[in-house]
Design an enzyme around this catalytic site. Structure first.
Site, PDB file in Angstrom:
ATOM      1  N   CYS A 101      14.782 -12.955  10.656  1.00  0.00           N
ATOM      2  CA  CYS A 101      13.378 -12.555  10.698  1.00  0.00           C
ATOM      3  C   CYS A 101      12.718 -13.108   9.437  1.00  0.00           C
ATOM      4  O   CYS A 101      13.059 -12.703   8.315  1.00  0.00           O
ATOM      5  CB  CYS A 101      13.263 -11.032  10.760  1.00  0.00           C
ATOM      6  SG  CYS A 101      11.549 -10.443  10.843  1.00  0.00           S
ATOM      7  N   CYS A 155       1.875  -0.600   9.797  1.00  0.00           N
ATOM      8  CA  CYS A 155       2.795  -1.584   9.235  1.00  0.00           C
ATOM      9  C   CYS A 155       2.840  -1.482   7.711  1.00  0.00           C
ATOM     10  O   CYS A 155       1.808  -1.523   7.043  1.00  0.00           O
ATOM     11  CB  CYS A 155       2.363  -2.986   9.645  1.00  0.00           C
ATOM     12  SG  CYS A 155       3.416  -4.297   8.984  1.00  0.00           S
ATOM     13  N   CYS A 204       0.421  -9.376   3.445  1.00  0.00           N
ATOM     14  CA  CYS A 204      -0.259  -9.679   4.704  1.00  0.00           C
ATOM     15  C   CYS A 204      -1.708  -9.189   4.632  1.00  0.00           C
ATOM     16  O   CYS A 204      -1.955  -8.062   4.199  1.00  0.00           O
ATOM     17  CB  CYS A 204       0.459  -9.009   5.875  1.00  0.00           C
ATOM     18  SG  CYS A 204      -0.278  -9.386   7.493  1.00  0.00           S
ATOM     19  N   CYS A 207      11.202  -3.734  12.402  1.00  0.00           N
ATOM     20  CA  CYS A 207       9.846  -4.189  12.662  1.00  0.00           C
ATOM     21  C   CYS A 207       8.829  -3.208  12.084  1.00  0.00           C
ATOM     22  O   CYS A 207       8.871  -2.016  12.355  1.00  0.00           O
ATOM     23  CB  CYS A 207       9.635  -4.339  14.172  1.00  0.00           C
ATOM     24  SG  CYS A 207       8.004  -4.915  14.635  1.00  0.00           S
ATOM     25  N   CYS A 209      -2.644  -3.896   9.358  1.00  0.00           N
ATOM     26  CA  CYS A 209      -2.376  -3.055  10.528  1.00  0.00           C
ATOM     27  C   CYS A 209      -1.964  -1.657  10.058  1.00  0.00           C
ATOM     28  O   CYS A 209      -1.150  -1.514   9.142  1.00  0.00           O
ATOM     29  CB  CYS A 209      -1.279  -3.678  11.393  1.00  0.00           C
ATOM     30  SG  CYS A 209      -1.746  -5.274  12.114  1.00  0.00           S
ATOM     31  N   GLU A 228      10.487 -10.531   1.825  1.00  0.00           N
ATOM     32  CA  GLU A 228      11.618  -9.995   2.576  1.00  0.00           C
ATOM     33  C   GLU A 228      12.036 -10.944   3.693  1.00  0.00           C
ATOM     34  O   GLU A 228      11.201 -11.564   4.343  1.00  0.00           O
ATOM     35  CB  GLU A 228      11.275  -8.632   3.182  1.00  0.00           C
ATOM     36  CG  GLU A 228      11.304  -7.506   2.178  1.00  0.00           C
ATOM     37  CD  GLU A 228      11.589  -6.153   2.815  1.00  0.00           C
ATOM     38  OE1 GLU A 228      11.965  -6.120   4.001  1.00  0.00           O
ATOM     39  OE2 GLU A 228      11.444  -5.142   2.127  1.00  0.00           O
TER      40      GLU A 228
END
Length: 354
Positions: free
Chosen positions: A120, A134, A127, A346, A131, A107
């Site tokens: 961004c 997220c 990842c 975010c 987290c 993305e």
């Protein structure tokens, strides 16, 4: 044999050897490759302009090259991706799903205002940090992005908007400091070849032991944003599983080292989760942790994702947190994320259609 025949023979007999992708190479490196193919050095400048200024996606579109040479190098990759999916939020933020050469999807987000266009950028496919709040971390980790795949995201947004990109935030999919070499190389190319000032670039990290100090050695003029999300070790470990390997006091010490080496101020990011880390007591704890820093705190009200049950704090709660930081002379701003309705804000990036 005529000179024209000799030229054509050279173009077809010199082995076509090239890096895996041309995107990310400097003018000097592109010129060296062009010369190695039996072409005059000035074609290096032509290739450079077509890649970085005109956004060429393949070598066969470079009309200033001889047809015979274009045919010979047709299989050499510039390193551009394809837009797999594109969605536009009501605030005009655009989310792009880009398909890479191996079929993986990442993305990228284009965030416009009247005066600037921000991209961004992702640095990994997925990842590994996991987290809890997220969406990207929920999908696991596949691989690092190459230099060309990072630069390509910026060129794609610039091409789609027909407008110069002014700012870049490394806040997309992935942990940038687990791909430091490629991120640094991409930043240098984006600065020198694409023409984006380093002071308009931000790198966001949750903190990897030793990597912030390592980044400092490159003496970049970028802004470093460190994602804290908690002011004590116990809560931070609940929100960021990798934090168990990196005590908060050690992270703060390394941030001090970064400031001393670079002379650059650090931004600390803090996602506000209602009833979890948004109390005035926790605001005071954060202020105490950052005492002595010439710093700035960027508060980010939580952006909901399907994979977690956290809630966004109320406006009153956000303001109370801000007031406490102000009372302790901590510079603070609240970032209300763009692209919320398109799952482009975010913490919402998941390489899936909205």
């Amino acid at each position: 044999m005529s000179s024209q025949s000799t030229k054509q023979t050279l173009e077809t007999t010199i082995p076509i050897t090239a890096p895996q992708q041309l995107l990310g190479l400097s003018l000097a490196e592109l010129t060296d490759w062009v010369v190695s193919q039996g072409q005059p050095a000035y074609r290096g400048r032509q290739l450079y302009e077509w890649i970085y200024k005109k956004g060429a996606r393949s070598l066969d579109v470079i009309s200033v090259f001889p047809k015979t040479w274009r045919a010979a190098i047709a299989d050499v990759s510039i390193g551009r991706s394809q837009i797999y999916y594109r969605s536009v939020a009501p605030d005009e933020t655009v989310k792009y799903l880009l398909q890479l050469s191996d079929g993986k999807i990442i993305e990228t987000v284009g965030i416009p205002t009247k005066k600037r266009l921000t991209v961004c950028v992702s640095t990994q496919v997925g990842c590994p940090m996991a987290c809890d709040f997220c969406a990207t971390g929920k999908g696991g980790f596949m691989r690092n992005l190459g230099v060309h795949e990072i630069i390509d995201q910026v060129l794609t947004v610039q091409e789609d908007w027909q407008r110069r990109v002014s700012h870049i935030v490394f806040m997309g999919m992935g942990e940038p400091l687990l791909n430091t070499a490629n991120v640094v190389a991409a930043i240098k190319s984006l600065n020198q070849d694409v023409g984006i000032g380093q002071r308009g670039i931000t790198i966001s990290t949750v903190g990897i032991p030793g990597h912030i100090a390592r980044l400092a050695q490159h003496q970049l003029q970028v802004t470093l944003a460190v994602s804290l999300h908690a002011a004590n070790q116990a809560l931070r470990e609940k929100l960021i599983p990798s934090a168990r390997y990196y005590p908060l006091e050690n992270l703060i010490d390394e941030c001090y080292q970064y400031v001393q080496i670079t002379g650059r101020r650090i931004t600390f990011e803090y996602i506000l989760l209602a009833g979890v880390n948004d109390s005035t007591k926790q605001a005071a704890e954060l202020a105490q942790l950052l005492r002595g820093f010439q710093t700035h705190v960027n508060l980010i009200p939580y952006n909901p994702i399907r994979e977690a049950d956290y809630q966004r704090p109320t406006f009153r709660g956000i303001q109370a947190f801000v007031d406490v930081l102000h009372q302790h002379q901590i510079a603070v701003s609240v970032r209300y994320s763009r692209g919320l309705e398109a799952d482009a804000a975010c913490g919402q990036l998941r390489a899936a259609q909205a």
